[in-house]
Motif scaffolding. Structure first.
Motif, PDB file in Angstrom:
ATOM      1  N   PRO A 285     -18.858 -66.248  -0.341  1.00 38.52           N
ATOM      2  CA  PRO A 285     -19.483 -65.329  -1.314  1.00 38.52           C
ATOM      3  C   PRO A 285     -20.644 -64.544  -0.713  1.00 38.52           C
ATOM      4  O   PRO A 285     -20.806 -63.353  -0.993  1.00 38.52           O
ATOM      5  N   GLU A 286     -21.440 -65.194   0.114  1.00 32.75           N
ATOM      6  CA  GLU A 286     -22.572 -64.514   0.741  1.00 32.75           C
ATOM      7  C   GLU A 286     -22.094 -63.430   1.707  1.00 32.75           C
ATOM      8  O   GLU A 286     -22.697 -62.363   1.800  1.00 32.75           O
ATOM      9  N   SER A 287     -20.998 -63.698   2.407  1.00 35.16           N
ATOM     10  CA  SER A 287     -20.445 -62.694   3.314  1.00 35.16           C
ATOM     11  C   SER A 287     -19.919 -61.499   2.539  1.00 35.16           C
ATOM     12  O   SER A 287     -20.097 -60.343   2.951  1.00 35.16           O
ATOM     13  N   LYS A 288     -19.258 -61.752   1.421  1.00 34.75           N
ATOM     14  CA  LYS A 288     -18.760 -60.651   0.592  1.00 34.75           C
ATOM     15  C   LYS A 288     -19.912 -59.761   0.132  1.00 34.75           C
ATOM     16  O   LYS A 288     -19.770 -58.531   0.077  1.00 34.75           O
ATOM     17  N   ALA A 289     -21.053 -60.388  -0.165  1.00 32.58           N
ATOM     18  CA  ALA A 289     -22.220 -59.598  -0.567  1.00 32.58           C
ATOM     19  C   ALA A 289     -22.709 -58.726   0.588  1.00 32.58           C
ATOM     20  O   ALA A 289     -23.101 -57.573   0.385  1.00 32.58           O
ATOM     21  N   VAL A 290     -22.665 -59.264   1.807  1.00 33.14           N
ATOM     22  CA  VAL A 290     -23.054 -58.476   2.976  1.00 33.14           C
ATOM     23  C   VAL A 290     -22.148 -57.260   3.100  1.00 33.14           C
ATOM     24  O   VAL A 290     -22.620 -56.121   3.241  1.00 33.14           O
ATOM     25  N   TYR A 291     -20.837 -57.477   3.043  1.00 29.72           N
ATOM     26  CA  TYR A 291     -19.904 -56.376   3.260  1.00 29.72           C
ATOM     27  C   TYR A 291     -19.909 -55.380   2.100  1.00 29.72           C
ATOM     28  O   TYR A 291     -19.662 -54.189   2.314  1.00 29.72           O
ATOM     29  N   ASP A 292     -20.228 -55.854   0.901  1.00 28.95           N
ATOM     30  CA  ASP A 292     -20.407 -54.914  -0.217  1.00 28.95           C
ATOM     31  C   ASP A 292     -21.533 -53.941   0.102  1.00 28.95           C
ATOM     32  O   ASP A 292     -21.412 -52.721  -0.129  1.00 28.95           O
ATOM     33  N   ASP A 293     -22.639 -54.475   0.629  1.00 25.33           N
ATOM     34  CA  ASP A 293     -23.777 -53.622   0.953  1.00 25.33           C
ATOM     35  C   ASP A 293     -23.456 -52.706   2.126  1.00 25.33           C
ATOM     36  O   ASP A 293     -23.808 -51.520   2.114  1.00 25.33           O
ATOM     37  N   VAL A 294     -22.777 -53.242   3.133  1.00 32.48           N
ATOM     38  CA  VAL A 294     -22.401 -52.428   4.290  1.00 32.48           C
ATOM     39  C   VAL A 294     -21.512 -51.273   3.862  1.00 32.48           C
ATOM     40  O   VAL A 294     -21.704 -50.123   4.291  1.00 32.48           O
ATOM     41  N   GLU A 295     -20.545 -51.552   3.003  1.00 28.40           N
ATOM     42  CA  GLU A 295     -19.644 -50.495   2.517  1.00 28.40           C
ATOM     43  C   GLU A 295     -20.436 -49.394   1.828  1.00 28.40           C
ATOM     44  O   GLU A 295     -20.228 -48.197   2.092  1.00 28.40           O
ATOM     45  N   ARG A 296     -21.361 -49.787   0.965  1.00 27.05           N
ATOM     46  CA  ARG A 296     -22.156 -48.800   0.236  1.00 27.05           C
ATOM     47  C   ARG A 296     -22.999 -47.963   1.189  1.00 27.05           C
ATOM     48  O   ARG A 296     -23.008 -46.722   1.107  1.00 27.05           O
ATOM     49  N   VAL A 297     -23.671 -48.628   2.104  1.00 28.32           N
ATOM     50  CA  VAL A 297     -24.609 -47.935   2.991  1.00 28.32           C
ATOM     51  C   VAL A 297     -23.893 -47.041   3.993  1.00 28.32           C
ATOM     52  O   VAL A 297     -24.266 -45.883   4.193  1.00 28.32           O
ATOM     53  N   VAL A 298     -22.840 -47.555   4.626  1.00 26.94           N
ATOM     54  CA  VAL A 298     -22.155 -46.782   5.662  1.00 26.94           C
ATOM     55  C   VAL A 298     -21.449 -45.569   5.065  1.00 26.94           C
ATOM     56  O   VAL A 298     -21.490 -44.478   5.616  1.00 26.94           O
ATOM     57  N   ARG A 299     -20.819 -45.761   3.922  1.00 20.53           N
ATOM     58  CA  ARG A 299     -20.144 -44.618   3.312  1.00 20.53           C
ATOM     59  C   ARG A 299     -21.142 -43.571   2.821  1.00 20.53           C
ATOM     60  O   ARG A 299     -20.858 -42.379   2.831  1.00 20.53           O
ATOM     61  N   THR A 300     -22.314 -44.008   2.417  1.00 20.64           N
ATOM     62  CA  THR A 300     -23.357 -43.059   2.023  1.00 20.64           C
ATOM     63  C   THR A 300     -23.875 -42.311   3.247  1.00 20.64           C
ATOM     64  O   THR A 300     -24.111 -41.105   3.209  1.00 20.64           O
ATOM     65  N   THR A 301     -24.026 -43.045   4.358  1.00 21.15           N
ATOM     66  CA  THR A 301     -24.531 -42.432   5.588  1.00 21.15           C
ATOM     67  C   THR A 301     -23.577 -41.400   6.148  1.00 21.15           C
ATOM     68  O   THR A 301     -23.967 -40.300   6.570  1.00 21.15           O
ATOM     69  N   SER A 302     -22.290 -41.736   6.144  1.00 22.27           N
ATOM     70  CA  SER A 302     -21.326 -40.878   6.843  1.00 22.27           C
ATOM     71  C   SER A 302     -20.526 -39.972   5.918  1.00 22.27           C
ATOM     72  O   SER A 302     -19.737 -39.165   6.385  1.00 22.27           O
ATOM     73  N   GLY A 303     -20.713 -40.111   4.617  1.00 20.24           N
ATOM     74  CA  GLY A 303     -19.931 -39.288   3.689  1.00 20.24           C
ATOM     75  C   GLY A 303     -18.713 -40.037   3.189  1.00 20.24           C
ATOM     76  O   GLY A 303     -18.331 -41.074   3.703  1.00 20.24           O
TER      77      GLY A 303
END
Length: 306
Positions: A285-303
């Motif tokens: 569950p903690e890893s899923k939370a990490v990747y949820d945040d990564v998905e949000r941040v990276v897609r915001t950064t790169s479009g």
């Protein structure tokens, strides 16, 4: 802390990793006479997701992974961990596969030279060339320098090196349980070592000394917590995901604080009870939370997706 995390942490304790890192004598016997290690082959899960291109860059093997579908503009350079002495192993491919699934990024994996056979200077020359190659097909703002453990510290060092070389600044840094100080001198370290199921100070410091070679281990490219404030201020935004049952925690927090105090931007997310590089088990569950945040941040950064 979730129940799956508790069980995973107990399983990690059953390995001999911490025992080995407690002994400099074991480290020297194991590593100073070894045959140079072979990286784990690209996993089936990654091959299903991506095309795999292998090349030699600056004399070192480099893998580029391009999503077969749902690709984005993001480009990630992923630097694996292993205290600078261990090769990329299967769990690293699990991290990389999840990053690709979540972000649609093209991922470049540099197999940088390892200590004790090599030192950090060779690695930075190679990584600068890798970055220049990535910029041939990606805008610098779309590039994320990412890594776990030693690879996290190396990602910060790489950003500092690129800055000094006058190359375009990457868009973001993504650090997973980063090893930000190879000296092992943080006074908070012993308390974290007691609860860390995987790492111990003596072996880590020994590995760091091999990586440093003749250089002072406080050099910013080796231990970015000591980088000048003016240089830290110029780093791209930094995202740190760090377990609280991890010997690297106090230096990750110190790095984040120094970046923010310098006028840069660093976000540290801590996970109670989580061990070193827990993200290699994406189902936690903690890893899923990490990747949820990564998905949000990276897609915001790169479009958004093309």
């Amino acid at each position: 802390m979730s129940i799956p995390m508790k069980l995973a942490c107990a399983a990690v304790r059953l390995t001999r990793t911490k025992q080995h890192y407690r002994s400099k004598a074991w480290m020297r016997a194991e590593y100073l006479q070894r045959s140079y290690p072979v990286q784990a082959p690209v996993s089936r899960s990654v091959r299903k997701l991506c095309t795999v291109e292998e090349s030699m860059v600056g004399g070192f093997r480099t893998v580029t992974l391009r999503p077969r579908s749902e690709s984005s503009d993001a480009s990630i350079i992923y630097l694996h961990g292993g205290t600078y002495i261990n090769e990329l192993v299967r769990p690293h491919w699990s991290i990389i596969a999840e990053l690709i699934r979540r972000t649609g990024a093209t991922v470049t994996v540099p197999f940088y030279p390892l200590a004790p056979e090599h030192t950090f200077g060779e690695a930075f020359e190679y990584l600068e060339t890798v970055y220049a190659r990535v910029l041939e097909t990606a805008a610098s703002d779309d590039v994320v320098l990412a890594g776990d453990s030693a690879g996290g510290g190396l990602s910060v060092g790489m950003a500092l090196h690129l800055q000094a070389a006058g190359l375009p600044r990457p868009g973001r840094l993504l650090l997973l349980s980063p090893w930000a100080d190879i000296t092992g001198t943080n006074p908070e370290l012993p308390a974290y070592e007691k609860v860390d199921p995987m790492l111990a100070i003596p072996g880590a410091v020994e590995a760091g000394s091999w990586w440093a070679g003749k250089e002072d281990p406080r050099h910013p490219l080796l231990s970015p917590v000591y980088a000048p404030a003016a240089d830290l201020a110029l780093l791209p935004p930094v995202d740190i995901h760090q377990g609280e049952r991890d010997m690297c925690m106090p230096d990750a927090a110190k790095l984040a604080a120094r970046i923010n105090d310098a006028g840069g931007t660093a976000a540290l997310t801590a996970y109670p009870g989580a061990f070193h590089v827990f993200m290699a088990l994406p189902w936690l569950p903690e890893s899923k939370a990490v990747y949820d945040d990564v998905e949000r941040v990276v897609r915001t950064t790169s479009g958004e997706r093309r």
